[in-house]
Design a protein around this motif. Structure first.
Motif: not given
Length: 124
Positions: A75-96
């Protein structure tokens, strides 16, 4: 070696493929938040992350792979402050299934988007 292309994800915006299959491994190019027609989706990191994941799903399916067969994401982010938001969304696609992952902040991404993700997956 086989190049992958699907009309369900944005076309490459340069001299590259949406992905390549070598033996039983799929290597995606980085996906950014463009629609299949090449239009930029949203300004929020939430909207952009969901679009990137939809694009990845489309190229994975075209390759005969899925989120369940992904072994590594970057994952490449322009702002690492977005990490938690991205992580929350990412985890819905990679739940198990939880592939290996790297996440880095970069100074700029194509079309000045906020996120780009690439994957490596096993082909079924």
């Amino acid at each position: 070696m086989k190049a992958i292309h699907t009309d369900l994800a944005p076309a490459a915006i340069g001299p590259y493929s949406q992905g390549i299959i070598v033996n039983n491994m799929f290597y995606s190019s980085g996906q950014i938040p463009l629609t299949k027609d090449g239009d930029l989706v949203g300004e929020s990191i939430k909207e952009q992350t969901h679009q990137v994941m939809k694009n990845l799903q489309a190229v994975l399916e075209e390759a005969g792979a899925s989120f369940e067969t992904v072994v590594k994401t970057t994952i490449f982010l322009k702002d690492l402050n977005d990490f938690q938001t991205v992580n929350d969304i990412y985890s819905t696609y990679f739940s198990t299934h939880k592939p290996a992952r790297s996440c880095v902040e970069v100074s700029k991404l194509p079309k000045d988007v906020s996120i780009e993700i690439e994957v490596i997956a096993l082909v079924k």
